[in-house]
Design a protein around this motif. Structure first.
Motif, PDB file in Angstrom:
ATOM      1  N   ARG A  58       0.959  -1.214   0.063  1.00  0.00           N
ATOM      2  CA  ARG A  58       0.055   0.005   0.048  1.00  0.00           C
ATOM      3  C   ARG A  58       1.015   1.229   0.022  1.00  0.00           C
ATOM      4  NH1 ARG A  58      -2.144   3.259   4.026  1.00  0.00           N
ATOM      5  NH2 ARG A  58      -4.158   4.195   3.418  1.00  0.00           N
ATOM      6  N   MET A  59       1.815   0.906   0.880  1.00  0.00           N
ATOM      7  CA  MET A  59       2.673   2.548   0.890  1.00  0.00           C
ATOM      8  C   MET A  59       3.473   2.565  -0.558  1.00  0.00           C
ATOM      9  SD  MET A  59       3.788   4.846   2.817  1.00  0.00           S
ATOM     10  CE  MET A  59       3.383   4.754   4.570  1.00  0.00           C
ATOM     11  N   GLY A  60       3.773   1.686  -1.103  1.00  0.00           N
ATOM     12  CA  GLY A  60       4.425   1.888  -2.565  1.00  0.00           C
ATOM     13  C   GLY A  60       3.749   2.611  -3.337  1.00  0.00           C
ATOM     14  N   VAL A  61       2.393   2.837  -3.367  1.00  0.00           N
ATOM     15  CA  VAL A  61       1.668   4.056  -4.050  1.00  0.00           C
ATOM     16  C   VAL A  61       2.010   5.089  -3.519  1.00  0.00           C
ATOM     17  CG1 VAL A  61      -0.461   4.704  -5.168  1.00  0.00           C
ATOM     18  CG2 VAL A  61      -0.068   2.152  -4.653  1.00  0.00           C
ATOM     19  N   PHE A  62       1.837   5.534  -2.460  1.00  0.00           N
ATOM     20  CA  PHE A  62       2.311   6.679  -1.993  1.00  0.00           C
ATOM     21  C   PHE A  62       3.616   7.198  -1.903  1.00  0.00           C
ATOM     22  CE2 PHE A  62      -1.370   5.147   0.990  1.00  0.00           C
ATOM     23  CZ  PHE A  62      -2.126   6.128   0.325  1.00  0.00           C
ATOM     24  N   LEU A  63       4.587   6.052  -1.887  1.00  0.00           N
ATOM     25  CA  LEU A  63       5.851   6.507  -1.805  1.00  0.00           C
ATOM     26  C   LEU A  63       6.177   7.016  -3.525  1.00  0.00           C
ATOM     27  CD1 LEU A  63       8.966   5.619  -2.966  1.00  0.00           C
ATOM     28  CD2 LEU A  63       8.963   6.856  -0.927  1.00  0.00           C
ATOM     29  N   ARG A  64       5.557   6.282  -4.424  1.00  0.00           N
ATOM     30  CA  ARG A  64       5.732   6.813  -6.032  1.00  0.00           C
ATOM     31  C   ARG A  64       5.134   7.858  -6.185  1.00  0.00           C
ATOM     32  NH1 ARG A  64       6.262   0.100  -5.526  1.00  0.00           N
ATOM     33  NH2 ARG A  64       8.595   0.449  -5.640  1.00  0.00           N
ATOM     34  N   MET A  65       4.031   8.350  -5.568  1.00  0.00           N
ATOM     35  CA  MET A  65       3.353   9.673  -5.850  1.00  0.00           C
ATOM     36  C   MET A  65       4.381  10.678  -5.323  1.00  0.00           C
ATOM     37  SD  MET A  65      -0.093   8.883  -4.455  1.00  0.00           S
ATOM     38  CE  MET A  65      -1.015  10.434  -4.325  1.00  0.00           C
ATOM     39  N   ALA A  66       5.127  10.404  -4.238  1.00  0.00           N
ATOM     40  CA  ALA A  66       5.979  11.528  -3.611  1.00  0.00           C
ATOM     41  C   ALA A  66       7.106  11.658  -4.599  1.00  0.00           C
ATOM     42  CB  ALA A  66       6.311  10.823  -2.140  1.00  0.00           C
ATOM     43  N   VAL A  67       7.712  10.469  -5.342  1.00  0.00           N
ATOM     44  CA  VAL A  67       8.680  10.572  -6.087  1.00  0.00           C
ATOM     45  C   VAL A  67       8.499  11.508  -7.468  1.00  0.00           C
ATOM     46  CG1 VAL A  67      10.168   9.163  -8.066  1.00  0.00           C
ATOM     47  CG2 VAL A  67       9.606   8.265  -5.545  1.00  0.00           C
ATOM     48  N   PHE A  68       7.067  11.314  -7.956  1.00  0.00           N
ATOM     49  CA  PHE A  68       6.696  11.962  -9.064  1.00  0.00           C
ATOM     50  C   PHE A  68       6.683  13.526  -8.728  1.00  0.00           C
ATOM     51  CE2 PHE A  68       4.560   7.869 -10.938  1.00  0.00           C
ATOM     52  CZ  PHE A  68       5.642   7.749 -11.700  1.00  0.00           C
ATOM     53  N   GLU A  69       6.005  13.667  -7.641  1.00  0.00           N
ATOM     54  CA  GLU A  69       6.121  14.967  -7.172  1.00  0.00           C
ATOM     55  C   GLU A  69       7.392  15.578  -7.113  1.00  0.00           C
ATOM     56  OE1 GLU A  69       2.088  14.926  -3.982  1.00  0.00           O
ATOM     57  OE2 GLU A  69       4.156  14.908  -3.199  1.00  0.00           O
ATOM     58  N   TRP A  70       8.223  15.030  -6.540  1.00  0.00           N
ATOM     59  CA  TRP A  70       9.645  15.668  -6.364  1.00  0.00           C
ATOM     60  C   TRP A  70      10.370  15.743  -7.806  1.00  0.00           C
ATOM     61  CZ3 TRP A  70      14.330  12.786  -7.255  1.00  0.00           C
ATOM     62  CH2 TRP A  70      15.322  13.328  -7.111  1.00  0.00           C
ATOM     63  N   LEU A  71      10.279  14.668  -8.729  1.00  0.00           N
ATOM     64  CA  LEU A  71      10.979  14.658  -9.959  1.00  0.00           C
ATOM     65  C   LEU A  71      10.638  15.932 -10.883  1.00  0.00           C
ATOM     66  CD1 LEU A  71      10.700  10.974 -11.016  1.00  0.00           C
ATOM     67  CD2 LEU A  71      12.809  12.113 -10.377  1.00  0.00           C
TER      68      LEU A  71
END
Ligand code: CP
Length: 309
Positions: free
Chosen positions: A286-299
């Protein structure tokens, strides 16, 4: 210059910590930022968790994911990785998420002149790195109340071929954890002089390694990356190097059980331990989706959402 997530080591200071904290916040209900553009997902190796969660994460921050199946792309006609990504970059994509069996592929793509304006994410490259997995695992522990400064965590099993363990070792060092332990069969342990594991405490016996830890991270035998696999008897391996039901019963209640997946039930972990109340395995997913959202926001440096009137 485009930002990339290639490994933990090359992230600018503070970014890994910020991505973990942002994932924890998103998982707690924080509003995602709004991104614009298209992201291509190129997985030359199989994946369920990483591919789907990057796709969902892209949608949830407003990006349009384009999923390319290399087995149905011009790769099968002999097109090189370089030509494939140059083609996608020429179409105007903003980000590329790449998984490949060869270590260094994502970094090689990021260094190409043709991808100058594209952010590259390493979704796993050979035995080298899987940074988003390490970040989401740390976020899962922190969201569950773990203080990294007090954490003793054991990685056990096939460390030698595990890109997850390598990224985790780098990340946990950055997060200042109390202790990193590693244990596994001699042929699956990292080299003694491997700098990634320079701070790790090494064990030759799983029961000794388990004594006193706060978290355990089981690792799958990476059969796809082992040329001469000596392990023929899964039951024997499980008895010696697996988190058996008996071993799990001996662990105190506060010990968290992690596994990056996919799980080989009855090999590195007993099937019943996966459903143990101390198991965070599905929370990691479940956290994988949130972490990858954070990655896109930062990138992509996405905007804050426009407040509703
Ligand atoms: N943990 C992980 O990378 O799983 P997948 O291979 O399913 O993406």
């Amino acid at each position: 210059m485009s930002r990339h997530l290639l490994d933990i080591e090359t992230l600018p200071p503070g970014v890994a910590e910020a991505l973990v904290q942002r994932a924890v916040a998103l998982s707690g209900g924080a509003s995602p930022e709004r991104c614009e553009g298209e992201v291509a997902l190129l997985f030359w190796e199989p994946s369920t968790r990483t591919r789907v969660s990057f796709e969902l994460a892209a949608r949830r921050v407003g990006l349009h994911p384009v999923v390319i199946d290399p087995s149905r792309s011009s790769s099968v006609k002999g097109e090189s990785v370089e030509d494939t990504v140059a083609t996608l970059a020429a179409m105007g994509i903003q980000a590329l998420v790449v998984r490949h069996a060869d270590a260094g592929t994502a970094a090689r793509i990021a260094a190409l002149p043709t991808t100058e304006s594209v952010s590259v994410v390493n979704a796993g490259d050979g035995v080298n790195a899987h940074p988003s997995q390490a970040l989401l695992d740390a976020a899962t522990l922190i969201a569950d109340g773990v203080d990294p400064a007090k954490l003793s965590i054991l990685f056990f099993g096939d460390l030698r071929h595990s890109r997850v363990a390598r990224s985790a070792a780098s990340l946990y060092r950055r997060l200042g954890i109390r202790e990193l332990r590693v244990a596994g069969p001699p042929e699956m342990m990292p080299d003694a002089d491997d700098p990634i594991f320079r701070d790790a405490v090494r064990f030759r016996d799983l029961d000794e390694a388990l004594a006193g830890v706060d978290a355990v991270n089981a690792l799958r035998i990476q059969r796809e990356r082992i040329v001469d696999l000596a392990i023929s008897d899964g039951a024997e391996y499980h008895e010696r190097w697996g988190l058996t039901l008996e071993r799990a019963k001996r662990l105190p209640d506060h010990v968290r059980i992690l596994h990056p997946g996919p799980v080989n039930r009855g090999i590195e972990i007993d099937a019943r331990v996966i459903d143990d109340p101390r198991s965070l395995i599905l929370r990691q997913v479940r956290m994988g989706v949130f972490l990858r959202m954070a990655v896109f926001e930062w990138l992509l440096g996405c905007r804050q959402p426009v407040p509703e009137a």
